[in-house]
Scaffold this motif. Structure first.
Motif, mmCIF file in Angstrom:
data_model
loop_
_atom_site.group_PDB
_atom_site.id
_atom_site.type_symbol
_atom_site.label_atom_id
_atom_site.label_comp_id
_atom_site.label_asym_id
_atom_site.label_seq_id
_atom_site.Cartn_x
_atom_site.Cartn_y
_atom_site.Cartn_z
ATOM 1 N N SER A 162 -8.663 -3.429 4.007
ATOM 2 C CA SER A 162 -8.576 -4.718 3.330
ATOM 3 C C SER A 162 -9.613 -5.673 3.932
ATOM 4 O O SER A 162 -10.166 -5.427 5.001
ATOM 5 C CB SER A 162 -7.168 -5.305 3.486
ATOM 6 N N ASN A 199 -9.789 3.153 3.019
ATOM 7 C CA ASN A 199 -10.347 1.821 2.782
ATOM 8 C C ASN A 199 -9.628 0.753 3.585
ATOM 9 O O ASN A 199 -8.417 0.844 3.816
ATOM 10 C CB ASN A 199 -10.249 1.462 1.299
ATOM 11 N N ARG A 259 0.849 -1.204 0.000
ATOM 12 C CA ARG A 259 0.000 0.000 0.000
ATOM 13 C C ARG A 259 0.876 1.242 0.000
ATOM 14 O O ARG A 259 1.853 1.343 0.739
ATOM 15 C CB ARG A 259 -0.929 0.039 1.216
ATOM 16 N N THR A 313 -15.197 0.353 -2.582
ATOM 17 C CA THR A 313 -14.077 -0.341 -3.203
ATOM 18 C C THR A 313 -13.941 -1.736 -2.617
ATOM 19 O O THR A 313 -13.924 -1.914 -1.396
ATOM 20 C CB THR A 313 -12.775 0.439 -2.980
ATOM 21 N N TYR A 337 -12.026 -4.795 -1.512
ATOM 22 C CA TYR A 337 -10.715 -5.313 -1.133
ATOM 23 C C TYR A 337 -10.863 -6.613 -0.338
ATOM 24 O O TYR A 337 -10.076 -6.897 0.555
ATOM 25 C CB TYR A 337 -9.951 -4.285 -0.303
#
Length: 242
Positions: A117, A115, A79, A127, A129
């Motif tokens: 994971s 965001n 990231r 989004t 993930y």
């Protein structure tokens, strides 16, 4: 502010940002015992006769799904963001806040865009993930009660101030404390230097107005120093009942 149970705050099928705010509210009970835990002799501020106990907070709505799989010190997983070293010292509030060795410490936080994971594709996080595991990890404390993680400076998302989640277990795997780490705010702080990455700070919720930290966060407030070039260093000591 009255603490609310996380599970009760979630409504089936809810997708609005207001639900996300409710989902992040404080829990009144310790994760391992189901009752409030503040040390030997308690007060409304959570202060015991020996030291101050970290308050219990909610794990959700994005806790690590399989934390035992992520024993590692570098949790970046590719990231992008400003490098940050997270130094956490765990002490035992039932032993005059002496260092707690061999405790397992899980941490997790959002990326630069806000965001998490392991989640996504829903109203709470658009989004997707769900198949990756960035910015999550666990380590065992050394004889000084310390762990150190390599990560990035967290971003922020609607309804919450910048924060890091922490879950502490004893050497037998029993949950001792679920809490969160708050960041200093104001001119000259690391938060003002990062300035929300590309997102900026428009609409940012301060610690004082955050629904987790608004009733007090002095024992959850880390010291954070550094710069964009060299990276940042976060330091905090958290007392837990062991």
């Amino acid at each position: 502010m009255e603490r609310k149970n996380f599970l009760k705050s979630l409504m089936v099928g809810a997708v609005s940002s207001s639900v996300l705010v409710q989902a992040c509210q404080k829990e009144s009970a310790d994760a391992s015992t189901g009752s409030a835990t503040t040390g030997t002799t308690t007060s409304s501020s959570g202060t015991s006769s020996s030291c101050t106990v970290a308050p219990t907070e909610t794990e959700g709505p994005f806790p690590t799904k399989v934390p035992a799989s992520y024993i590692r010190s570098d949790i970046t997983d590719g990231r992008t963001g400003y490098k940050m070293t997270v130094n956490i010292v765990i002490t035992n509030s039932n032993n005059s806040c002496n260092a707690l060795a061999n405790a397992m410490v899980d941490i997790w936080h959002c990326d630069s865009e806000g965001n998490y994971s392991e989640y996504g594709g829903s109203g709470m996080q658009a989004t997707n993930y769900t198949t990756v595991h960035f910015l999550r990890g666990r380590q065992t404390t050394n004889s000084s009660g310390a762990v150190a993680f390599t990560s990035i400076f967290p971003g922020w998302y609607s309804g919450r101030a910048t924060h890091i989640h922490v879950h502490v277990y004893n050497s037998s795997g029993t949950s001792l404390k679920v809490t969160q780490i708050a960041f200093p705010e104001g001119t000259g702080t690391a938060l003002s230097i990062v300035n929300g990455y590309n997102k900026g700070m428009t609409g940012y919720i301060t610690n004082a107005n955050d629904n987790v930290f608004s009733d007090g966060y002095s024992t959850e407030l880390a010291s954070v120093s550094g710069n964009k070039t060299d990276g940042f260093v976060l330091n905090i000591t958290l007392a837990v009942p062991a």
